[in-house]
Design an enzyme around this catalytic site. Structure first.
Site, PDB file in Angstrom:
ATOM      1  N   GLU A   1     -53.192  36.713  58.982  1.00 35.75           N
ATOM      2  CA  GLU A   1     -54.014  36.324  57.801  1.00 35.75           C
ATOM      3  C   GLU A   1     -52.900  36.875  56.761  1.00 35.75           C
ATOM      4  O   GLU A   1     -52.637  38.086  56.631  1.00 35.75           O
ATOM      5  CB  GLU A   1     -55.224  36.942  57.379  1.00 35.75           C
ATOM      6  CG  GLU A   1     -56.023  36.945  58.783  1.00 35.75           C
ATOM      7  CD  GLU A   1     -56.820  35.464  58.678  1.00 35.75           C
ATOM      8  OE1 GLU A   1     -56.724  34.867  57.850  1.00 35.75           O
ATOM      9  OE2 GLU A   1     -57.477  35.270  59.657  1.00 35.75           O
TER      10      GLU A   1
ATOM     11  N   LYS B   1     -54.702  49.805  63.201  1.00 36.13           N
ATOM     12  CA  LYS B   1     -53.711  50.708  62.477  1.00 36.13           C
ATOM     13  C   LYS B   1     -53.824  50.131  61.185  1.00 36.13           C
ATOM     14  O   LYS B   1     -53.631  49.054  60.417  1.00 36.13           O
ATOM     15  CB  LYS B   1     -52.164  50.049  62.948  1.00 36.13           C
ATOM     16  CG  LYS B   1     -51.528  51.466  62.404  1.00 36.13           C
ATOM     17  CD  LYS B   1     -49.922  50.810  62.047  1.00 36.13           C
ATOM     18  CE  LYS B   1     -49.749  50.109  61.005  1.00 36.13           C
ATOM     19  NZ  LYS B   1     -49.787  50.989  59.551  1.00 36.13           N
TER      20      LYS B   1
ATOM     21  N   CYS C   1     -55.091  38.903  48.018  1.00 35.19           N
ATOM     22  CA  CYS C   1     -54.416  37.619  48.696  1.00 35.19           C
ATOM     23  C   CYS C   1     -54.800  36.459  48.057  1.00 35.19           C
ATOM     24  O   CYS C   1     -54.055  35.422  47.963  1.00 35.19           O
ATOM     25  CB  CYS C   1     -54.685  37.597  50.210  1.00 35.19           C
ATOM     26  SG  CYS C   1     -56.418  37.523  50.592  1.00 35.19           S
TER      27      CYS C   1
ATOM     28  N   SER D   1     -48.679  40.931  54.810  1.00 35.43           N
ATOM     29  CA  SER D   1     -47.532  40.043  54.122  1.00 35.43           C
ATOM     30  C   SER D   1     -46.954  38.950  55.164  1.00 35.43           C
ATOM     31  O   SER D   1     -46.828  39.028  56.287  1.00 35.43           O
ATOM     32  CB  SER D   1     -46.402  40.741  53.492  1.00 35.43           C
ATOM     33  OG  SER D   1     -45.697  41.517  54.753  1.00 35.43           O
TER      34      SER D   1
ATOM     35  N   GLU E   1     -45.485  35.612  45.653  1.00 35.01           N
ATOM     36  CA  GLU E   1     -46.713  36.488  45.462  1.00 35.01           C
ATOM     37  C   GLU E   1     -46.253  37.823  44.779  1.00 35.01           C
ATOM     38  O   GLU E   1     -45.736  38.520  45.359  1.00 35.01           O
ATOM     39  CB  GLU E   1     -47.041  36.599  46.880  1.00 35.01           C
ATOM     40  CG  GLU E   1     -48.477  37.721  46.906  1.00 35.01           C
ATOM     41  CD  GLU E   1     -49.056  37.767  48.123  1.00 35.01           C
ATOM     42  OE1 GLU E   1     -48.300  38.301  49.163  1.00 35.01           O
ATOM     43  OE2 GLU E   1     -50.186  37.777  48.461  1.00 35.01           O
TER      44      GLU E   1
ATOM     45  N   GLY F   1     -46.124  39.020  58.982  1.00 35.76           N
ATOM     46  CA  GLY F   1     -46.783  38.306  59.845  1.00 35.76           C
ATOM     47  C   GLY F   1     -45.699  37.583  60.814  1.00 35.76           C
ATOM     48  O   GLY F   1     -45.983  37.277  61.998  1.00 35.76           O
TER      49      GLY F   1
HETATM   50  P1  NAD Z   1     -47.613  44.474  54.814  1.00 39.87           P
HETATM   51  O1  NAD Z   1     -47.353  43.255  55.611  1.00 39.87           O
HETATM   52  O2  NAD Z   1     -46.503  45.339  54.211  1.00 39.87           O
HETATM   53  O3  NAD Z   1     -48.422  45.520  55.790  1.00 39.87           O
HETATM   54  C1  NAD Z   1     -49.760  44.896  56.507  1.00 39.87           C
HETATM   55  C2  NAD Z   1     -49.928  45.813  57.574  1.00 39.87           C
HETATM   56  O4  NAD Z   1     -48.818  45.757  58.515  1.00 39.87           O
HETATM   57  C3  NAD Z   1     -49.713  47.640  57.227  1.00 39.87           C
HETATM   58  O5  NAD Z   1     -50.582  48.169  58.297  1.00 39.87           O
HETATM   59  C4  NAD Z   1     -48.148  47.839  57.878  1.00 39.87           C
HETATM   60  O6  NAD Z   1     -48.081  49.289  57.969  1.00 39.87           O
HETATM   61  C5  NAD Z   1     -48.219  47.097  58.910  1.00 39.87           C
HETATM   62  N1  NAD Z   1     -46.616  46.755  59.163  1.00 39.87           N
HETATM   63  C6  NAD Z   1     -45.686  46.636  58.469  1.00 39.87           C
HETATM   64  N2  NAD Z   1     -44.382  46.385  59.214  1.00 39.87           N
HETATM   65  C7  NAD Z   1     -44.793  46.201  60.410  1.00 39.87           C
HETATM   66  C8  NAD Z   1     -44.068  45.904  61.708  1.00 39.87           C
HETATM   67  N3  NAD Z   1     -42.817  45.953  61.622  1.00 39.87           N
HETATM   68  N4  NAD Z   1     -44.893  45.901  62.654  1.00 39.87           N
HETATM   69  C9  NAD Z   1     -46.117  45.874  62.730  1.00 39.87           C
HETATM   70  N5  NAD Z   1     -46.781  46.343  61.509  1.00 39.87           N
HETATM   71  C10 NAD Z   1     -46.421  46.493  60.517  1.00 39.87           C
HETATM   72  O7  NAD Z   1     -48.618  43.956  53.777  1.00 39.87           O
HETATM   73  P2  NAD Z   1     -49.357  45.072  52.934  1.00 39.87           P
HETATM   74  O8  NAD Z   1     -48.418  45.284  51.604  1.00 39.87           O
HETATM   75  O9  NAD Z   1     -50.074  46.284  53.165  1.00 39.87           O
HETATM   76  O10 NAD Z   1     -50.570  43.994  52.251  1.00 39.87           O
HETATM   77  C11 NAD Z   1     -50.243  42.873  51.179  1.00 39.87           C
HETATM   78  C12 NAD Z   1     -50.269  41.669  51.873  1.00 39.87           C
HETATM   79  O11 NAD Z   1     -51.350  41.288  52.643  1.00 39.87           O
HETATM   80  C13 NAD Z   1     -50.304  40.462  50.926  1.00 39.87           C
HETATM   81  O12 NAD Z   1     -49.171  39.544  51.078  1.00 39.87           O
HETATM   82  C14 NAD Z   1     -51.560  39.960  50.934  1.00 39.87           C
HETATM   83  O13 NAD Z   1     -51.725  38.482  50.411  1.00 39.87           O
HETATM   84  C15 NAD Z   1     -51.814  40.141  52.270  1.00 39.87           C
HETATM   85  N6  NAD Z   1     -53.302  39.794  52.594  1.00 39.87           N
HETATM   86  C16 NAD Z   1     -53.621  38.694  53.281  1.00 39.87           C
HETATM   87  C17 NAD Z   1     -55.091  38.636  53.573  1.00 39.87           C
HETATM   88  C18 NAD Z   1     -55.552  37.365  54.093  1.00 39.87           C
HETATM   89  O14 NAD Z   1     -56.745  37.186  54.536  1.00 39.87           O
HETATM   90  N7  NAD Z   1     -54.941  36.033  54.258  1.00 39.87           N
HETATM   91  C19 NAD Z   1     -56.043  39.651  52.914  1.00 39.87           C
HETATM   92  C20 NAD Z   1     -55.380  40.635  52.274  1.00 39.87           C
HETATM   93  C21 NAD Z   1     -54.089  40.824  52.267  1.00 39.87           C
END
Ligand code: NAD
Length: 497
Positions: free
Chosen positions: A266, A190, A301, A244, A400, A248
């Site tokens: 992650e 997804k 990230c 995020s 962040e 997570g």
């Molecule tokens: P997000 O958590 O908003 O979304 C990530 C994914 O989760 C998306 O596909 C989103 O649709 C899905 N999602 C959202 N709500 C959900 C739910 N209730 N149930 C299941 N899935 C859901 O994050 P974002 O804004 O897309 O990305 C930015 C974040 O990702 C930042 O915090 C960044 O640090 C982190 N990130 C971490 C790494 C790593 O390797 N540690 C790498 C890249 C990004």
């Protein structure tokens, strides 16, 4: 002969977009017929209507993935056969390099220069690397008594759900799908609702390479619909999540609420970059610190967003850093000279500008940037922004931001810098710059982070694990260790008569 410059605007204008889901080897609309708009942050224009998948579509994708896993059309291939197909997949990605790079740039705003030179080749390399690795891994025989032969084998877990963010859509997807597919699993991916297009195209390319239908499915949609349905699904065995920290935490709850699927997370970061006065090369430290925080518009990230500089060199460091910043002004992502592109959408733009306001309100000194840029483009752009005199208690130093905003914090005692560096919920990455090997080792041991860089930043490759401690998550992408996430250990105890 000089290479002809690519006219990316002309290519973008001619591009066709397909936002339908990819289930069981076919492009399909959401069963409900619902769609959502994919808007380009480059100029605000609509690229496509993507399938707004929900629980029914997720069910169909999981069913296809389960059937493919159970009949062993992929898991049952010899590792060398999976290798050949994955390598072909990687080759095809490179053949489609311009197209994939353009999709990535248009969908999430990063400069074409980097989507073409970093994102596509790194994602293809990841697929190739796991393909190449998988026929070189042996299982174990336990040192039992003569009366038994005990085999310890690694088996694929089954159906893997991969949920990924928008900041490196294709690369984050490849960090999940490459080890999961190499190990013989079926995958339902997804992508983020902010950037679904490259993942959908990847699935078509994978099919063309020979990955059987049903093995790799992609369900675009919102997190609270498609994402939660996938994470709660009773027939998903494992979830690889990048995103995020807030989501997570939900993912771990969903695993507990449903079938106790193994859940790897992650998550976010607020990485500390500590520059000591005995830094061996101040110019290199300035270049790496500035280059890494503004790369990908700060939407990384592992961005080193907290810069601790020893007071005795801080003024000089800042003079050199600020001199570089005009080179990082945001520009047209389709111009090959641009190094900083568009912020992913209007929501993220507002978030970043909100943090800049909060930094000023809390008394940090705005040294450079701070403003929205290129409003006439219809897209979302922010100037490279640098705050000095930041206190670790300020919101911009604690949370962040995920935008091009650097917080500079002075220190006189390295132990104080380490303590403040660790005083965060996150623990993704960190760095220390010093010519003293003992100080480097002691500091890297003291810093609580998944990766500590010494006299560099953001230098790594596919051979080393990537992930964090504390609320930056619990898993590791990349390297052979990632295969552990997508395999189960099985013991076969054979009695010898
Ligand atoms: P997000 O958590 O908003 O979304 C990530 C994914 O989760 C998306 O596909 C989103 O649709 C899905 N999602 C959202 N709500 C959900 C739910 N209730 N149930 C299941 N899935 C859901 O994050 P974002 O804004 O897309 O990305 C930015 C974040 O990702 C930042 O915090 C960044 O640090 C982190 N990130 C971490 C790494 C790593 O390797 N540690 C790498 C890249 C990004």
């Amino acid at each position: 002969m000089q290479k002809q410059k690519t006219d990316w605007h002309a290519q973008a204008a001619a591009m066709q977009f397909d936002g339908r889901a990819f289930i069981n080897g076919q492009r399909v609309a959401a069963q409900s017929g619902a769609t959502f708009e994919c808007l380009s942050p480059v100029d605000g224009r609509k690229l496509a209507d993507a399938a707004r998948c929900d629980a029914a579509d997720v069910d169909a994708a999981v069913l296809a993935a389960r059937a493919a896993f159970d009949d062993r059309r992929w898991a049952g291939l010899a590792p060398a056969a999976r290798k050949r197909i994955l390598i072909k997949f990687a080759d095809l990605m490179l053949q489609h390099r311009d197209e994939l790079a353009l999709l990535e740039t248009l969908d999430m705003g990063k400069p074409i220069k980097y989507s073409r030179s970093v994102d596509v080749p790194s994602a293809a390399n990841c697929i190739r690397w796991y393909g190449e690795a998988v026929d070189k891994i042996y299982d174990e025989i336990a040192p039992t008594a003569d009366t038994a032969l005990a085999l310890i084998t690694r088996e694929p877990v089954g159906v893997v759900a991969a949920i990924v963010p928008w900041n490196y859509p294709m690369l984050m997807a490849s960090w999940k799908i490459a080890p999961a597919l190499a190990a013989g699993n079926s995958v339902v991916l997804k992508p983020s609702e902010k950037s679904p297009l490259s993942a959908l195209r990847l699935a078509e390319i994978a099919l063309e390479a020979g990955i059987p239908a049903g093995v790799f499915n992609v369900v675009p949609g919102y997190g609270h619909e498609a994402g939660s349905a996938l994470a709660l699904h009773m027939d998903v065995d494992c979830i690889g999540f990048t995103g995020s920290t807030k989501v997570g935490k939900l993912i771990l709850q969903y695993a507990g609420q449903s079938n106790l699927k193994r859940a790897w997370t992650e998550l976010g970061g607020k990485s500390a970059n500590i520059v000591c006065a005995d830094c061996p090369d101040l110019d290199a430290a300035v270049r790496a610190s500035i280059g890494s925080i503004y790369f990908n518009q700060g939407e990384s990230c592992n961005a080193p967003s907290r810069l601790f500089v020893e007071e005795s060199i801080k003024a000089e460091f800042l003079t050199r850093a600020v001199a570089m910043l005009p080179d990082f002004q945001s520009g047209d992502p389709l111009d090959e000279a641009t190094v900083m592109g568009a912020i992913v959408d209007s929501i993220q733009l507002k978030t970043v500008l909100g943090y800049i306001e909060s930094g000023q309100a809390e008394g940090a000194k705005l040294v450079f940037g701070g403003e929205q840029q290129r409003t006439e483009s219809g897209g979302y752009y922010v100037a490279p922004t640098l705050f000095d005199e930041v206190k670790s208690s300020m919101k911009i130093a604690r949370e962040e931001i995920f935008g091009p905003v650097l917080s500079v914090i002075g220190f006189t005692d390295l132990n104080d810098a380490i303590r403040e560096a660790n005083a965060t919920a996150y623990g993704l990455q960190a760095a220390v710059w010093t010519a003293d090997i003992n100080k480097a080792i002691q500091t890297s041991r003291a810093l609580r982070a998944g990766t500590v860089h010494v006299n560099c930043y953001d230098e790594d490759d596919i051979t080393v694990p990537f992930g964090g401690v504390k609320q930056s998550g619990n898993g590791r992408d990349k390297s052979l260790h990632a295969l552990e996430k997508y395999t189960e250990l099985k013991t076969t105890w054979i009695r010898i008569g």
